[in-house]
Design an enzyme around this catalytic site. Structure first.
Site, short mmCIF file in Angstrom:
data_model
loop_
_atom_site.label_atom_id
_atom_site.label_comp_id
_atom_site.label_asym_id
_atom_site.label_seq_id
_atom_site.Cartn_x
_atom_site.Cartn_y
_atom_site.Cartn_z
N GLY A 108 -2.73 25.34 4.43
CA GLY A 108 -3.88 24.42 4.73
C GLY A 108 -4.23 22.51 4.15
O GLY A 108 -2.37 22.34 4.20
N ALA A 109 -4.25 22.14 3.91
CA ALA A 109 -3.86 20.25 3.57
C ALA A 109 -2.71 20.41 2.26
O ALA A 109 -1.49 19.26 2.51
CB ALA A 109 -5.12 19.22 3.25
N VAL A 110 -3.22 20.73 1.06
CA VAL A 110 -2.02 21.26 -0.41
C VAL A 110 -1.45 21.79 -0.13
O VAL A 110 -0.47 21.98 -0.20
CB VAL A 110 -3.29 21.30 -1.35
CG1 VAL A 110 -2.52 21.66 -2.45
CG2 VAL A 110 -4.69 20.24 -1.52
N ARG A 135 -6.49 35.25 9.37
CA ARG A 135 -6.30 34.26 10.39
C ARG A 135 -4.72 33.54 11.26
O ARG A 135 -4.93 33.02 12.04
CB ARG A 135 -6.93 33.00 10.18
CG ARG A 135 -8.35 33.15 11.21
CD ARG A 135 -9.82 32.46 11.08
NE ARG A 135 -9.55 31.59 9.97
CZ ARG A 135 -9.27 30.27 9.19
NH1 ARG A 135 -8.91 29.23 9.98
NH2 ARG A 135 -9.52 29.57 8.23
N SER A 136 -4.29 33.14 9.60
CA SER A 136 -3.37 32.26 10.11
C SER A 136 -2.13 32.96 10.06
O SER A 136 -0.99 32.81 10.54
CB SER A 136 -3.27 31.29 8.76
OG SER A 136 -4.58 30.83 8.88
N CYS A 186 -8.47 17.16 -8.81
CA CYS A 186 -7.82 15.22 -8.42
C CYS A 186 -8.73 14.36 -9.56
O CYS A 186 -7.35 13.57 -10.04
CB CYS A 186 -8.17 15.68 -7.12
SG CYS A 186 -9.15 15.65 -6.07
N GLN A 225 -13.89 9.27 -3.31
CA GLN A 225 -13.44 10.02 -3.41
C GLN A 225 -13.58 10.70 -1.89
O GLN A 225 -14.34 10.26 -0.53
CB GLN A 225 -13.52 12.08 -3.47
CG GLN A 225 -13.60 11.15 -5.18
CD GLN A 225 -14.22 12.52 -6.24
OE1 GLN A 225 -15.01 12.54 -6.58
NE2 GLN A 225 -13.46 14.05 -5.45
N SER A 236 -9.90 14.19 2.24
CA SER A 236 -8.35 15.10 1.58
C SER A 236 -9.28 16.54 0.68
O SER A 236 -8.64 17.31 0.45
CB SER A 236 -7.46 14.68 1.90
OG SER A 236 -7.43 14.12 0.61
N GLY A 237 -9.74 15.48 -0.24
CA GLY A 237 -10.51 16.78 -1.52
C GLY A 237 -10.82 17.79 -1.14
O GLY A 237 -10.95 18.96 -1.46
N HIS A 253 -7.50 9.27 -3.77
CA HIS A 253 -8.70 8.71 -4.66
C HIS A 253 -9.26 7.65 -5.10
O HIS A 253 -7.55 7.35 -5.43
CB HIS A 253 -8.85 9.78 -4.90
CG HIS A 253 -9.24 11.04 -5.08
ND1 HIS A 253 -9.95 11.04 -3.46
CD2 HIS A 253 -9.77 12.07 -5.64
CE1 HIS A 253 -10.28 12.30 -3.15
NE2 HIS A 253 -10.37 12.95 -4.83
#
Lengths: 342, 342
Positions: B23-25, B50-51, B145, B172, B175-176, B250
């Protein structure tokens, strides 16, 4: 007063001039005049020398844009100005001298004594006595776009419970800086998506996929001029004005403190019945006002109406407001003022 | 405490697991761990089925993503979680049972008693006693965040003058809502520029050149969950959370009320000396924090620091704060917590 005047070209109707006709608001003046069948005997398309000679079509008739000069206002009853403050300062008084009633969209006359600052739904009485045919010219100022959009929602609540303090944060569209700013946002967005450096002409920094503090000059007290325009002599206001990458409608997060208690259901009912306001406040489906939904619309949309949990009892509310900056924030409000002159 | 730990792979260092690594984070966890030379003996790349099998490179070494299962945490000292609340709820306690210290980026444990909710610059004492090698597992929660970014600026001021009430409006980033939301914003923007209808999968409405109330569920009191996450037991907070078409940082407009007087120059000095905070507040050149300028940066930027004209004396301030949502808003804060565990 808010019934549409169902007539357009006619002998007894006023001669209208649109100053700054090639700009974003100038173009919107034409579309609002047409949409509302505003009555006119003649219409003059005025702009800077650079735009003079351009062809425009209005209600299936071709017009040539004329250069704005000191002689432009002979015989003009109503002049709608949106060509920036310096043009208004120079040519507004000239038009008044010639007997025109000037409805000015710039900040030039907003703080000038005896110049009514009018939102027709809020304070129509401020321009009482000013009419086409009264034999003399006059100046009327259109408030700042963010102010109009905020007050459309706040005023009906203020009438009921007296707002004592407002904390406003804005989400302002490109259109507030004119048609060129909207084009720059689009161009920059294309450039960024192609991995190119963004063209920054209107604004000094990247606007695409970014946001920044409003570009108005910052005053000694740390507020910028856009924020100070939202100030009021009766209500304490603190505003933070931010430019977001949206095309033509402003959004505002407004926190209200009231002298008298006002619960959220009563507030919602008041707003539902307020002229020029539409309530979009569907919590279950998470449907609230957005800039896109109000774009090209006359009404200001209000939602997220809720009791402020940081204040005691029912003395505080939070609301979220969206309005078309070019329309109610500028051209529509001016044309509504013009309608009251008839 | 805030000195970087200058070492990376070593025998005595902890075994680390990253949950939600694709994921992004998750990706940002890896880049922050690497940037800060976080010491590790081994690192496990965990994600959904899945990944699983995907290849990742970390510090010039190839890794295969493993499926997250109940057996994933054998021998893991520190587990950094960012795979959503339901994964945390299920696998967090399993990891603790196996002796791992879990630093969780979801909301799953933020309101659970005895789980420290930590911003290292704000309340490091909350996790005192929790260390790698103490012989048992533990849970530590990473705050939301928006809350982290706001508190990085508000806490140093609170320590001096005690904040009694805050009115926050957020701007915001995509990406959140994760990497897929960022991709959707980019895809939609391309589509809108080409005149095509935008693809709406992550969000129910157009995001490109638009903004909308945060997509978190709305509670009975009219606030959405994102807004209620900003609440505090000591300070009265009202928040309005809005999603804007910005990629990964943000912004927040924060109005503060103080118990004790605090003038803006003192506030600016306090913020200049606050760890993890940078002041960008150049009124003359209209240079203030923007999401773009803080993207991929560790520090939270604060500007527009000014006395609130709607409050008496020096009992109110307005500030504008920007912080990288993926970095200080999530991954960096969690890795800083992990550094304190060593």
């Amino acid at each position: 007063m808010f019934t549409r005047v169902r007539m357009s070209y006619q002998e007894s109707a006023p001669c209208v001039a649109v100053v700054g006709v090639t700009g974003a608001v100038g173009q919107e003046f034409l579309s609002v005049l047409s949409d509302r069948d505003f009555p006119y005997r003649s219409i003059k398309m005025l702009a800077s020398k650079r735009s003079a000679g351009k062809q425009l079509s209005f209600q299936d008739k071709a017009y040539t844009v004329e250069e704005l000069t000191e002689d432009s206002f002979d015989g003009v009853d109503i002049a709608l100005f949106s060509a920036g403050g310096s043009i208004s300062k120079k040519f507004g008084p000239i038009a008044v001298e010639k007997g025109s009633i000037v409805v000015d969209n710039s900040s030039a006359f907003r703080m000038v004594e005896n110049v009514p600052l009018v939102i027709p739904e809020v304070n129509p009485e401020a321009m009482s006595g000013i009419k086409v045919g009264m034999g003399k010219g006059a100046l009327i100022a259109n408030p700042n776009c963010s102010t109009i959009i905020c007050l459309m929602a706040a005023t009906p609540l203020h009438r009921r419970a007296k707002v004592t303090r407002m904390v406003v944060s804005t989400y302002q569209a490109a259109s507030g800086a004119g048609a060129a700013a909207m084009e720059e946002l689009e161009l920059q967005t294309r450039e960024v998506l192609e991995g190119k450096p963004p063209t920054c002409k209107i604004f000094s920094q990247q606007y695409a996929f970014n946001l920044f503090s409003h570009n108005a000059p910052v005053l000694e007290n740390g507020y910028n001029e856009e924020e100070m325009k939202m100030n009021d002599k009766d209500v304490r206001v603190t505003a933070t004005c931010i430019r977001v990458p949206v095309m033509r409608a402003h959004a505002e997060s407004v926190n209200l403190q009231f002298e008298k208690p006002l619960d959220e259901d009563t507030a919602r009912d008041i707003l539902k019945n307020a002229p020029g306001v539409v309530v979009i406040d569907d919590r279950a489906s998470n449907h609230f006002p957005t800039p896109l939904e109000v774009s090209n619309k006359d009404d200001v949309a209000v939602g997220r109406i809720r009791r402020d949990v940081s204040q005691d009892g029912n003395h505080g509310l939070d609301i979220f407001v969206c309005g078309d900056q070019v329309r109610k924030g500028a051209a529509l409000n001016a044309v509504q003022i013009a309608e009251m002159l008839l």
